[in-house]
Each structure stands twice: as C-alpha cells, then as structure tokens.
Design a protein around this motif. Sequence first.
Motif, mmCIF file in Angstrom:
data_model
loop_
_atom_site.group_PDB
_atom_site.id
_atom_site.type_symbol
_atom_site.label_atom_id
_atom_site.label_comp_id
_atom_site.label_asym_id
_atom_site.label_seq_id
_atom_site.Cartn_x
_atom_site.Cartn_y
_atom_site.Cartn_z
ATOM 1 N N GLU A 141 3.485 1.935 -1.567
ATOM 2 C CA GLU A 141 4.006 2.265 -3.000
ATOM 3 C C GLU A 141 2.885 2.840 -3.863
ATOM 4 N N GLY A 142 1.495 2.537 -3.500
ATOM 5 C CA GLY A 142 0.642 3.155 -4.185
ATOM 6 C C GLY A 142 0.276 4.477 -3.579
ATOM 7 N N LEU A 143 0.372 4.740 -2.292
ATOM 8 C CA LEU A 143 0.272 5.816 -1.613
ATOM 9 C C LEU A 143 1.083 6.969 -1.910
ATOM 10 N N GLU A 144 2.440 6.747 -2.357
ATOM 11 C CA GLU A 144 3.488 7.545 -2.773
ATOM 12 C C GLU A 144 2.924 8.112 -4.047
ATOM 13 N N LYS A 145 2.418 7.234 -5.114
ATOM 14 C CA LYS A 145 2.086 7.756 -6.198
ATOM 15 C C LYS A 145 0.674 8.544 -6.265
ATOM 16 N N THR A 146 -0.324 8.147 -5.314
ATOM 17 C CA THR A 146 -1.365 8.976 -5.242
ATOM 18 C C THR A 146 -1.053 10.248 -4.606
ATOM 19 N N VAL A 147 -0.053 10.443 -3.637
ATOM 20 C CA VAL A 147 0.498 11.939 -3.032
ATOM 21 C C VAL A 147 0.973 12.545 -3.998
ATOM 22 N N GLN A 160 -1.996 18.249 -8.227
ATOM 23 C CA GLN A 160 -3.318 18.996 -8.553
ATOM 24 C C GLN A 160 -3.481 20.286 -7.534
ATOM 25 N N GLN A 186 0.219 12.740 -6.923
ATOM 26 C CA GLN A 186 -0.775 13.331 -7.837
ATOM 27 C C GLN A 186 -1.578 14.234 -7.427
ATOM 28 N N ARG A 187 -2.027 14.171 -6.262
ATOM 29 C CA ARG A 187 -2.352 15.269 -5.440
ATOM 30 C C ARG A 187 -1.741 16.412 -5.058
ATOM 31 N N THR A 188 -0.328 16.308 -4.996
ATOM 32 C CA THR A 188 0.383 17.394 -4.965
ATOM 33 C C THR A 188 0.473 18.244 -6.088
ATOM 34 N N GLN A 194 0.743 -1.011 0.031
ATOM 35 C CA GLN A 194 -0.035 -0.078 0.024
ATOM 36 C C GLN A 194 0.866 1.210 -0.015
#
Length: 738
Positions: free
Chosen positions: A449-455, A461, A457-459, A447
């Motif tokens: 690894e997936g969270l780093e990608k999501t963070v 945006q 993207q949100r950064t 999880q």
Amino acid sequence: MNSSSQASVLQLRQLQRHFVLFLLSIAIPIAGVMWLYKKHTETALQERIFAEVIAHTQQQQLALTQVIQIATSHLQRLGVQLMDAFANPELSLNERQWQSLNDMGVRRQGSGELTGSQLDAETRERYGALYVSPKAVGKAQLDKEIAAAMAIFPAIKAAHHAYPFFQWTYFYSPREDFSSLYPYVPETDILQATGSRSIEDALKVIFDAGGTKPVQMIGPNRNPQHQSQWTAPYYDAGGKGAMVSLLSPQYLQKEFVGVIGTDVTLRMFGEVLQGAQRHLGHAVVLDRVGNVIADDVGLVQSNKDILKLEKALPSELAQLLLARNKMEKNVIHHAGDWYWLSVPLKGSEWDLLVYFSALELSLLADKEAKSTLWILLGLISILAIATWLMSHYFAFPALRLVDFLNKLISNPAQSIPPVPKAWQPSFEQVAATSQERHTYLLAIEAQAEGLEKTVAQRTEQLSHANTALLASIEQLKSTQKMLVESEKMAALGALVAGVAHELNTPIGVGVTISSTLLEKNQALVQQLEEQTLRKSVLAEYVSENQQGLDILSRNLAQAANLVSSFKKVAVDQASDQRRDFDLAETVHDVIQTMQVLYDSHIELVSLVPSGFLLDSYPGALVQVLNNLIANAEAHGFVGREHGKVTIAAEAIGDDQVKLIVTDDGRGIDSEHLAHIFEPFFTTKLGQGGSGLGLSIVYNLVTSILGGKIDVRSQIDVGTTFTLQFPLEAPRKVSPTQV
C-alpha cells in the motif's frame, strides 16, 4: 516385557521373515535363469565375440585406409599441379620470381645442388632441394622439370606440416638424372648417406633405391596401366628407419614425364594398430609377398631387418596363411588351433590380418560369461537393498512431508508427525519457514500500500521533469538553428567584404584613367578653340586615349568577372534550390571568389576535370567548399605565410563522384580527429571559433548531397577531406531540413 512390546517385536520379526522370503523368491529364479543362460548362450557369446573382432578389424581397416588415402590424395594433388606446371611453365615461376630466388642463392641451371645451403632456414624449409646430374645439363626437358619441381614445393610443405608421417616427398625425372627432394637435405649429407663422391653417383644410388628402381618399376614398360604403387618395405638411407614408398607415374599428353613419390615410415602404420585396444588376438599388415608392414606389438620397429611373415607369426599359422590370397576375405577362418581374419586395404596390395588361438577364445568366453553372471547378481542384490532403504528412509518420509506441507497452508500451527530422526530437521525447517512466510506476507501487504503511494508521487514528479526537458530540447534546437544561420551569414559577409576590397583595385584604376582622359580631352578642346592644335599633339592624344581606353576596358572587365563570380557563388550559397550544374565550373567560381578573401596568403588550385554534370544542390556544395577552405585558413595555416589548398575529383562508378580537398597545413591532432564533426567542437574556444563549420559540412554532405565524408590528417604534412556523393542527389531529402 509388556504385551505391546512383545507384539511389536513379533511384528518386526514377521516383517523380517517376509523380507527374506521376498529376496529368496527373487534370487532362486534368477540363479536358474543365469544357469540356463550360461548353458544355452555359449554359441551366441562366441558369435558376439566374432562380431566384435570383425567390427574392431573394420575400424582398424578404415584407419589404415585413411592413411593410405591421405598419401594417395597427396600425390594426386601434386600430380595435378605438376602437370599444370609442365603444360604452362610461364605460370609456375615467372622471371621476376626466378630473379628473386637467384638473389637468395637458388640456381636455375647447372649441375649439383641448385637450391644451395646458403639459403636461410625458412626458405630451405619452403623449397627443399634440387639435384642435377652433369649428364642432365642441356636436356630439353630439364628447365621445365626444375621449374615444375620448384612450383610444387609449397604444396608439399603444406602436406608435410598437416601430416607429420610423410618423411620424404620427391620427383624423379624419367631419365634418372634429376631429382627434387623435400624436406631439404644438403648435398654433403646426400653424398655421405649414399657413400658417393659426386652427385652423379649419389643420384644413381637414389634411383636404384635398394634395388627397387622406382622409375623403372612405375614406368610405362612395367606399369602400362599407369597405376600408383607401393614399394616393398626398406630401410631409409637417411637414417629414418624402416619405411615404404608410394609412387605415382606422371604423364603429359600420354608422354611419361617422371615419377612423384612420398615415403611413410612403418612406425605410422604400427601406431594405428597399437593405438586400438583389442580384447582378442593380434593384428599385422602384410604385403602380397609376405613382408610385414606393421604389427600391434612393435616387432617391426624393434627388428633390425625387414620382418617376414614366417618370423612374425607362429610357424603353424604362418604355413596356413601362405595361401591366404586364395581365401575368402572378411570372413573368420578356422584350422587346427587358430582362427584368422584377412581384410584388404583399399589403395594398396596389403592385407590386414587378425589372428587368435582357440585357447584365447575359450578363456575370453569364460571370462565374459562369469563376469556377466556376477554382474547381474550384484545388480539384483544392490537393487533389492536400495529399494528397501529408499522406501524406509526416503519414499515414506517424503510422502509425509508433502502431506505436512499441504496441511501447513491452511494451518501454520500444524504439529510435526512422527518421522525418522534424519528427517526431523527438515520438518522443523518447513514448519518454521511456514510461520515466517505467513508473517512476511502480512508485512508485504502493508508495504504494498505504501509503495503504490510512493510510485504515484514519483510518476507525477517524472512527468513534470519530462515536460521541462522537452522544452529545453526545443529551445536548444532553436538556438542551434540560429547559430547555423549566423554561421552562414558570417561566411557570406566575409565573402562580400573580400570582394569589395578586391573591386577597389579595378575601380580605382578606372577612375584614375577616366579622370586623366577627361583632362586630356579638355586640353584638346581648348587648343581647338584657340586654333593652336598641331598634328603631333593630336597624334599623341589619340595614342594616349587608346592606351587609357584599353586599361579602362581591362579593369572594367575584371570587375565584371569578379562581380559575376561573386554573384553566382553568393546566390548558390544563399540558395537551397536544386538545379543542374557542372562541378568543374562551380569549383572554379568558388576558388575565384575565395581567392579574393585570402589574396596571396592561400593558393587555391582546382584539378577537377570538366564533364561531371550534377543534378544536385550547388548552394550546399558551395557552402561545404567555403567552410573547408576557411577551416584550412583558420586552423591549418596559423603562423604560416603561405598555404595551398587543392580540390580534385574522380568518378566512382557511373553515378558517384569523389571530391578530394587537400591542404598542406599543420594537420589535426589525433586526439581531435574523432571529434571535428561534432557541433560546437573547436580548438579556438573564446577566439572567435563557433565549432559549427565542420558540423555544417557533415550535415550538408550526408543529408542534402546524400553522400559521406571522411578525413585523414598527419601533423606537419596536411589534411585531406574526402567527399563522396551521387551525381543525382536524393529527392527524398528536403534542403529546408538542414
């Protein structure tokens, strides 16, 4: 039974024998020590009991001394206030206060009861009662005594509320013809309690006080050292039981002016003794002549007469204590079957006496010795049993659990070792938790690894959204600045239109007069050419010409003054320059110019005195006044034919000025009052109001002028704006920042 089982049983029995021997090896020495302790510590135990008796007695001595000190401090404070009132009667109660008291029923002069039962309960509780004998009327000191007694009643009330054991507090005149008393007692009750028919007879009974005669006892003849004294115990005539009084003589410049005293019930001292838990003996408080002030079993309260020493104590002990004044204090004395300890109570001539018998001492010593022995044996037994139980059921399994946890870290599939049955669920839970933790860690890694990608993207945006927001803020600031400038120009345009309209009148009169004079002049020239000019015509021409020139001159002067005021106000309003100016002149120019806009619809009045010289920004001040006047016209005088705006000023210290702008309009609703300085807030949305007028005022006052503004309003009464700013505006603020 096989050989392994027999070996286990033999080993268990061997462990049991070792355990019993271990207990005996501990118990036998302890028993010997306790026997020696009992034989060799009886003296130490007695000394400890004596030390406890002395310590407990000292605690009671301190508690009783505190009560005595409270009463002494109470009279000392009253004495200081009483002497101040005697020395400065004009500071105690002035004429206005006496008149107010007189309106409530308090008499300042005369005999009998002065305060009166017609007072309400609260006033009676505050002031108590005053009683004057007829023979005191006309005495030189009586007025001062009455005023002084009235002046100390509030302090007496406060002390009685703080310390309920005060029963009565009073003042006695040295002539024994005037007395004050707190709390209030009606004259009828005083007469009934003393069995008297007149207040003079009642005062004689009061001043006699059961034969103690407090004024004579505490007066200069029998008390040349001017010391406060406690009376012997007596029964209160008012029915409050046995009590004792503390009396304090009062002297003003070495002249005896009276006595103040307070009564404390004997029950109070008894409660101090009864409230303390004593393990040995009893305690009593005695005065020097053998009267019992208090005891710890309630004999004083239950006895109907004042208790004497010989009635309160065993006869043998009473005989021993008759000579106690000659004995050493703070030391336990022993004679016959009795022990006693006598300690003095500071601030009085009383002693606290503690006594106990030899039998009581012996019983207590045996009890404490036995209880100590059994307690120690019990504690040792409990300790031994607890040690074995903790080792078998807690210590060893806990060590195994720690070892099991260490092994699980490297091998989650580790098997559970043999442990007591009560510990099995804990080991199973630890093993299961280790398996869940291992599985959970694997899932967390995936999880993360997936969270780093999501963070990421949100950064990205949020970065785009922040850029757009900053651009919107800059655009909003630009729009606000344009609206503020538009508001300024609109106000200036309205001013120009009003001045132009006002100029039409003097200019029109000037044009009419000039054309009339031109016609008259042409007619005169024609008569001169025709030589038909008469003296009367010439005289009429000169008179009319003089009148016309006067009218023309006045109107041109009016136009010039109007233009000058408009020019000054317009220049100040359009300029952000700092200069020295007179506040009264600037306000006058604003009123003269704004009066043109509103003609007779609004009356503008200046109450600003001359002499306020400011080093500030007149443009900002002019715009503030213009906006406030315009705001009153637009909102305060709606639907009204006439309104009035008044501008006043006053100095605040040496470097501040307060400017007050008041109108008599309809006022501002309370729900709007907190929002009027907010930008774009208006009650005329869509009716031409921008909502920036008062926001501009707030910004100009707080930033350019370096001050503050406040508003108060009442519906159908009017609104007042209060501006406070320094005579010298702060230089750190640039006017271009507005």
